[in-house]
Scaffold this motif. Structure first.
Motif, PDB file in Angstrom:
ATOM      1  N   PRO A  90       0.980  -1.785  -0.482  1.00 10.25           N
ATOM      2  CA  PRO A  90      -0.335   0.017  -0.269  1.00 10.25           C
ATOM      3  C   PRO A  90       0.862   1.465   0.289  1.00 10.25           C
ATOM      4  O   PRO A  90       0.107   2.226  -0.816  1.00 10.25           O
ATOM      5  CB  PRO A  90      -0.708  -0.670   1.388  1.00 10.25           C
ATOM      6  CG  PRO A  90       0.053  -0.942   1.820  1.00 10.25           C
ATOM      7  CD  PRO A  90       0.637  -2.050   0.969  1.00 10.25           C
ATOM      8  N   LEU A  92       3.072   4.590  -1.389  1.00  9.70           N
ATOM      9  CA  LEU A  92       3.187   4.363  -2.383  1.00  9.70           C
ATOM     10  C   LEU A  92       5.170   5.361  -2.653  1.00  9.70           C
ATOM     11  O   LEU A  92       5.326   5.893  -1.044  1.00  9.70           O
ATOM     12  CB  LEU A  92       2.628   5.799  -2.336  1.00  9.70           C
ATOM     13  CG  LEU A  92       0.658   6.168  -2.957  1.00  9.70           C
ATOM     14  CD1 LEU A  92       0.000   7.282  -3.097  1.00  9.70           C
ATOM     15  CD2 LEU A  92       0.336   5.029  -3.581  1.00  9.70           C
ATOM     16  N   SER A 122      -3.034   4.725  -5.318  1.00 11.36           N
ATOM     17  CA  SER A 122      -3.355   3.943  -3.771  1.00 11.36           C
ATOM     18  C   SER A 122      -4.704   3.266  -4.814  1.00 11.36           C
ATOM     19  O   SER A 122      -5.602   3.972  -5.385  1.00 11.36           O
ATOM     20  CB  SER A 122      -4.411   3.906  -2.485  1.00 11.36           C
ATOM     21  OG  SER A 122      -3.232   4.801  -1.852  1.00 11.36           O
ATOM     22  N   LYS A 127      -1.388  -0.297  -4.656  1.00  8.02           N
ATOM     23  CA  LYS A 127      -0.813   0.736  -5.319  1.00  8.02           C
ATOM     24  C   LYS A 127      -0.728   0.083  -6.543  1.00  8.02           C
ATOM     25  O   LYS A 127      -0.050  -0.398  -7.071  1.00  8.02           O
ATOM     26  CB  LYS A 127       0.185   1.195  -4.828  1.00  8.02           C
ATOM     27  CG  LYS A 127       1.541   0.859  -4.829  1.00  8.02           C
ATOM     28  CD  LYS A 127       2.220   2.001  -4.719  1.00  8.02           C
ATOM     29  CE  LYS A 127       4.377   1.212  -4.263  1.00  8.02           C
ATOM     30  NZ  LYS A 127       4.143  -0.411  -3.950  1.00  8.02           N
TER      31      LYS A 127
END
Length: 137
Positions: A90, A92, A122, A127
């Protein structure tokens, strides 16, 4: 440069297991797809950037890695090739400046410095990091 011959069903995408062979396989399928779309002039750069992003996914995530290619129609900007690389992590990515002695940290710099635009978002799970390359001019 000739216009892309996009398949009638739209974008193409693949999912690769999180193992070192994924980078080689992703490069091969992207190269072949761009060749079939008659986008030979974009092939080397696209393959390099895909390789960087898939390598980043392998380095940090342990689940499947997705690669998706889409030709975007012309609008206010010239038509473009959009490439997306997804993974289940998850977090970034963060663009940073790599120092001369750093072993990593140059992949996103390369993407940011060569793509028309790039970013990340996301998803429901994980992502996606994406970039765009212009198809003409």
């Amino acid at each position: 440069m000739r216009a892309a011959l996009v398949p009638p069903d739209g974008p193409v995408e693949w999912s690769f297991p999180a193992d070192p062979g994924a980078v080689r396989t992703a490069r091969a399928v992207v190269r072949e797809t761009l060749r079939s779309w008659q986008l030979d002039l974009l092939t080397d750069l696209t393959v390099l950037l895909v390789s960087e992003l898939v390598t980043n996914s392998l380095r940090y995530a342990d689940g499947p890695i997705g690669v998706r290619l889409t030709c975007l129609a012309a609008g206010p900007l010239p038509a473009a090739l959009r490439v997306e690389v997804s993974d289940p992590l998850p977090d970034l990515p963060c663009l940073r400046v790599a120092g001369p002695g750093d072993e990593g940290g140059r992949g996103l710099q390369l993407v940011a410095g060569t793509a028309r635009s790039w970013g990340s978002r996301s998803g429901v799970v994980g992502k996606t990091v994406w970039f765009e390359l212009p198809l003409a001019g």
